[in-house]
Scaffold this active site. Structure first.
Site, mmCIF file in Angstrom:
data_model
loop_
_atom_site.group_PDB
_atom_site.id
_atom_site.type_symbol
_atom_site.label_atom_id
_atom_site.label_comp_id
_atom_site.label_asym_id
_atom_site.label_seq_id
_atom_site.Cartn_x
_atom_site.Cartn_y
_atom_site.Cartn_z
ATOM 1 C CB SER A 1 3.428 -1.598 7.270
ATOM 2 O OG SER A 1 2.609 -0.505 7.605
ATOM 3 C CE LYS A 2 3.580 1.934 -1.155
ATOM 4 N NZ LYS A 2 2.224 1.949 -1.661
ATOM 5 N NE ARG A 3 -2.050 -1.226 5.385
ATOM 6 C CZ ARG A 3 -2.190 -2.129 6.358
ATOM 7 N NH1 ARG A 3 -2.854 -1.834 7.446
ATOM 8 N NH2 ARG A 3 -1.655 -3.320 6.238
#
Ligand code: GLU
Length: 485
Positions: free
Chosen positions: A253-255
């Protein structure tokens, strides 16, 4: 045979997710290995997700990776426009065509009606699905309500019973009960298409033969399939690819800062290595080979080698592949990439950067490891004498003290003008010979003394040549002082 045409249809989200880049790569490879066309279509109709400058990220990433498109928004082509929001005028007439064919219908249900339907169903513990309230309105009633200007949507008429089977290259035939499919909206009240409708019409109008997409679209595929059939259009070959996972439970995930192409480049990976690695995420080549250039991938890639289970992103594997690409760089290219990283921590003017690069090249897995590897050039770090205890070279503090005591006069005896690797080497080896000891008894403490580190690019001799006589003598003295305490 029909000309192969594939498309990459990203939504401009502002960054390139590794999974999307992999889709682009597979799509590109399928087109190129069949001498076909690779098309770029920007799917920007979800205005809420729209991010300024995001299409530039798509262009620059694809270009950087060598995934050149044959048709696209910037270069045009025979089936443009290639930006979905510029194609909006097109769709309603296709939906109306389906209404005429009895495959779609006008729905006048108000938001209030649908909300209360939803609430009722939820109260019964059921998930919402449109109840087909408007499906059987008479032609006259529909006409009258349209004429009266009532707001409407157009919905797809799903078969009420029976099954629909669609084929995926990877998963084979997938059959679903039609009764499970909602009469989905094709055209919204504002006259614009839903994504599910637009992508089918666009793929058809653009002559797309192979659709590669993430398997989050697998559940929509039967509806797409029915749409193609309702129009009487040829269904493209579907290839739904598995997710890329961080581990067994979590998607990348980008997070977490590990999902975007740019994150990897910023972490010091080479573009070619990233492309090579993502090709292997979910695709298993037939043989043992792991290193593939893009043109080799075009030859070797085979959709039948794609996996049906999620690929796990393995940073160690990426590192190992990156190291191989770094090794294969020319010395000049390596110097070009490595210099800014060297300069982050080794700033002194007199350093021979080319020589440092030679020492680093075969030992570098990612460029971001470099600053920490060369941080001792500017100043000797604080270190403890336990560094002198090395099993492999059979040295300990006592031996090291003795060795440094012998090294010091030898180095002092070398003229400033003769201070180079060759001379330092010769003099130290004369010392080793005269003492009749193993090389490491002298060289290992020497390396620790000049670097203050257990591991360095190059040994003591190379480092001494790089930092100069004065600095070397000072550092050896410092070692003696530490060891004499
Ligand atoms: N715009 C969609 C996405 O970025 C593309 C899906 C597809 O390839 O059909 O998820």
């Amino acid at each position: 045979m029909k000309r192969v045409r594939t498309r990459f249809a990203p939504s401009p989200t502002g960054y390139m997710h590794i999974g999307n880049l992999r889709t682009a790569l597979f799509t590109y490879l399928i087109a190129k290995q069949n001498d076909g066309d690779f098309i770029l279509r920007i799917e920007d109709t979800d205005r809420e997700r729209f991010v300024e400058g995001a299409t530039d990220v798509i262009y620059s990433t694809l270009k950087q990776c060598g995934l050149d498109w044959d048709e696209g928004p910037d270069i045009g082509g025979p089936v443009g426009p290639y930006v979905q929001s510029e194609r909006m005028g097109n769709f309603k007439k296709y939906a109306e065509e389906l209404v005429e064919k009895g495959q779609a219908y006008y729905c006048f249900c108000t938001k209030e009606r649908l909300d209360s339907l939803k609430a009722d169903l939820e109260a019964q513990g059921k998930t919402y699905s449109y109840d087909r309230h408007c499906r059987c309105l008479s032609c006259e009633e529909v006409r009258a309500r349209l004429d009266a200007g009532e707001p409407y949507v157009i919905r797809q008429k799903m078969p009420l019973d029976g099954e629909v089977t669609f084929h995926d290259e990877l998963y084979g035939d997938i059959t679903v009960e039609c009764s499970e499919l909602e009469d989905q909206i094709l055209i919204k009240t504002d006259g614009f298409p839903t994504y599910n409708f637009a992508n089918v019409v666009d793929d058809h109008l653009m002559g797309i033969t192979h659709v590669v997409r993430g398997n989050e679209y697998l559940s929509s595929a039967p509806k797409y399939d029915l749409l193609y059939k309702a129009f009487g259009w040829e269904v493209p070959t579907y290839i739904h690819v598995e997710h890329i996972m961080k581990d067994k439970q979590h998607k990348l995930s980008k997070r977490d800062g590990d999902a975007s192409f740019q994150d990897l480049i910023d972490k010091g990976y080479l573009t070619e290595a990233v492309v090579n690695y993502i090709a292997l995420l979910g695709w298993a080549p037939k043989g043992e080979q792991e290193i593939y250039s893009l043109s080799e991938l075009i030859k070797e890639f085979d959709i039948h080698g794609l996996s049906k289970s999620p690929a796990i992103f393995d940073p160690l594997k990426l590192k190992a592949i990156n190291a191989k690409y770094i090794k294969a760089l020319t010395p000049e290219k390596f110097e070009e990439y490595a210099t800014p990283y060297i300069r982050q921590s080794a700033k002194r003017e007199d350093l021979d950067i080319t020589r440092i690069c030679e020492l680093l090249k075969d030992r570098t897995e990612v460029f971001t490891d470099i600053p920490e590897k060369v941080d001792f050039f500017d100043a000797l770090p604080e270190y403890g004498t336990e560094l002198y205890v090395q099993k492999k070279s059979k040295t300990n503090e006592e031996i090291a003290l003795d060795s440094l005591g012998r090294i010091l006069p030898v180095l002092e005896g070398i003229d400033e003008n003769d201070w180079n690797e060759q001379n330092i080497h010769d003099k130290l080896f004369e010392l080793i010979a005269s003492l009749e000891v193993k090389n490491a008894i002298i060289l290992s403490p020497f390396r620790v003394a000049v670097s203050g580190k257990p591991m360095t690019p190059g040994g003591g001799i190379e480092i001494a040549a790089l930092i100069g006589k004065t600095d070397t003598i000072e550092r050896v003295k410092k070692g003696i002082e530490l060891l004499s305490r």
